[in-house]
Design an enzyme around this catalytic site. Structure first.
Site, short mmCIF file in Angstrom:
data_model
loop_
_atom_site.label_atom_id
_atom_site.label_comp_id
_atom_site.label_asym_id
_atom_site.label_seq_id
_atom_site.Cartn_x
_atom_site.Cartn_y
_atom_site.Cartn_z
N LYS A 22 0.82 -1.21 0.00
CA LYS A 22 0.00 0.00 0.00
C LYS A 22 0.87 1.28 0.00
O LYS A 22 2.08 1.20 0.19
CB LYS A 22 -0.94 -0.01 1.21
CG LYS A 22 -1.79 -1.28 1.30
CD LYS A 22 -2.65 -1.51 0.07
CE LYS A 22 -3.77 -2.46 0.21
NZ LYS A 22 -3.72 -3.87 0.14
C1 LIG Z 1 -5.01 -4.61 0.78
C2 LIG Z 1 -6.46 -4.65 0.67
C3 LIG Z 1 -7.27 -5.26 1.64
C4 LIG Z 1 -6.73 -6.08 2.77
O1 LIG Z 1 -5.82 -5.44 3.57
P1 LIG Z 1 -4.84 -6.32 4.48
O2 LIG Z 1 -4.10 -5.31 5.27
O3 LIG Z 1 -3.97 -7.12 3.56
O4 LIG Z 1 -5.69 -7.20 5.34
C5 LIG Z 1 -8.64 -5.17 1.51
N1 LIG Z 1 -9.21 -4.53 0.48
C6 LIG Z 1 -8.47 -3.94 -0.48
C7 LIG Z 1 -9.17 -3.22 -1.57
C8 LIG Z 1 -7.08 -4.00 -0.43
O5 LIG Z 1 -6.36 -3.42 -1.40
#
Ligand SMILES: *Cc1c(COP(=O)(O)O)cnc(C)c1O
Length: 378
Positions: free
Chosen positions: A189
């Site tokens: 992210k």
């Molecule tokens: C990364 C992501 C998640 C999950 O996040 P985690 O921290 O990996 O649990 C959920 N929804 C979207 C759209 C994502 O990009």
């Protein structure tokens, strides 16, 4: 090894940037003896809260669990329906099932790849309790339309803003307004804590509940007082993660500005004629609201995605695909979902690729990717 005629270093689709100060700060936490949730978590939560306009924020060990906890706080459970998009990481729908509720998918808009808010109304029933929209690639949903629907039908909103830190809507940050807003700090992210997430809440009462769900439902009083009055899990963030997050926060604006500049360069390099010449689709050219978490390309139907990815790999360029339509996974098919139910999400899920985009990239990297894409689509 792949044949890489250019002999340039491999370019992945994403890569985290971590500065030396952060690496030293992690070492300091390790030496401090306090490794799990402690002062660094508190400091990170305070910074996030001020970033989101003073709203209460709590951190967790994933973005996924923040959505599940938001649904629990909203009282969503067995017998309820929650509307969401089939075009997301599977976490978005899994959390609905975890609470005992039923996911109800609504197809996506072919341009934005976000849930088609004009189709939501038709999916609302007396059992509908909440909606989980996703701001795909950091491009926000139409927040006016979303919250107008939520008000009209008395729905709670859990924004899956996993990809949207630093995105805005009419000049306001995503997270600084709205209902529950969930962010992920998973390593891919825009800012990361290796693994982690945070939830923006509406008031202190919800924040207290979030703390309980985060740690086995426990409330403490005095030195030896403890009670458990709700079923919680084990979702707390560690100080090791929080200190990475604090180091990342310092760079958030700069990271997002670099992503935006690289995205602009992508558009300039692809040029005006690219879509009509190749049949591929570029993303919405939004330089106002999006934090450019990812740069997507929808391949024309004539191209087999796996072959295209292999050809790019042979050029030393790694691509991702985000995401396959959730309802077509075996677990969801077993619950009655089939091909043809959400044709836009299905087409996008089959043909989408994620091009390299991360702050440490430069314009030459973008040009290399664009030349590769053009040669592979020829
Ligand atoms: C990364 C992501 C998640 C999950 O996040 P985690 O921290 O990996 O649990 C959920 N929804 C979207 C759209 C994502 O990009």
């Amino acid at each position: 090894m792949t044949s890489n005629p250019t002999a340039l270093p491999f370019l992945p689709f994403t890569k985290p940037s971590v500065d030396e100060e952060t690496i030293a700060a992690v070492a300091d936490v390790l030496r401090s003896g306090w490794l799990t949730s402690g002062p660094k978590v508190k400091e990170f939560e305070a910074q996030l809260s001020s970033y989101f306009g003073g709203r209460p924020v709590r951190t967790f060990n994933s973005g996924t669990c923040t959505m599940e906890i938001a649904l629990r706080i909203a009282g969503v459970g067995a017998g309820d329906e929650v509307i969401t998009t089939p075009n997301s990481w599977v976490a978005t729908a899994n959390v609905i099932i975890e609470t005992g509720a039923t996911p109800v998918f609504v197809d996506i808009d072919p341009r934005t790849h976000n849930i088609d808010l004009n189709k939501v109304e038709a999916a609302i029933t007396p059992r509908t309790k909440a909606i989980i929209p996703v701001h795909m690639c950091g491009l926000p949903c139409d927040m006016d339309l979303l919250y107008a629907l939520a008000r009209q039908y008395n729905l709670r909103v859990v924004e899956d803003a996993a990809q949207a830190i630093g995105s805005t809507w009419q000049g306001q940050r995503i997270g600084a307004f709205g209902d529950f807003v969930s962010f992920s700090f998973q390593v891919n992210k825009n800012i990361m804590t290796a693994e982690g997430g945070c939830l923006v809440l509406n008031n202190d009462e919800e924040a207290k509940l979030a703390e309980k769900y985060r740690l086995q439902g426990v409330t403490r009083s005095g030195l030896d007082g403890i009670d458990v009055d709700v079923l919680g899990g084990k979702y707390n963030m560690t100080d090791l993660s929080a200190v990475i997050g604090l180091g990342q926060m310092k760079h958030l604006e700069e990271f997002n500005a670099q992503r935006k500049a690289l995205a602009k360069h992508y558009f300039a390099q692809f040029g005006q004629e690219f879509e009509t010449q190749t049949g591929a689709e570029l993303p919405v050219a939004d330089f106002e609201n999006s934090n450019w978490h990812m740069f997507h390309l929808v391949l024309p139907e004539r191209v087999v995605r796996a072959d295209f990815m292999q050809q790019m790999m042979d050029l030393g360029i790694g691509l991702g695909y985000h995401y396959r339509a959730i309802h077509l996974f075996s677990f969801y098919r077993a619950r009655g979902f089939t091909d043809g139910m959400f044709p836009v999400a299905e087409r996008v899920g089959k043909q989408i690729v994620t091009l390299p985009l991360f702050p440490a990239m430069n314009e030459n990297d973008v040009e290399r990717v664009v030349n590769g894409v053009k040669s592979c689509l020829r």
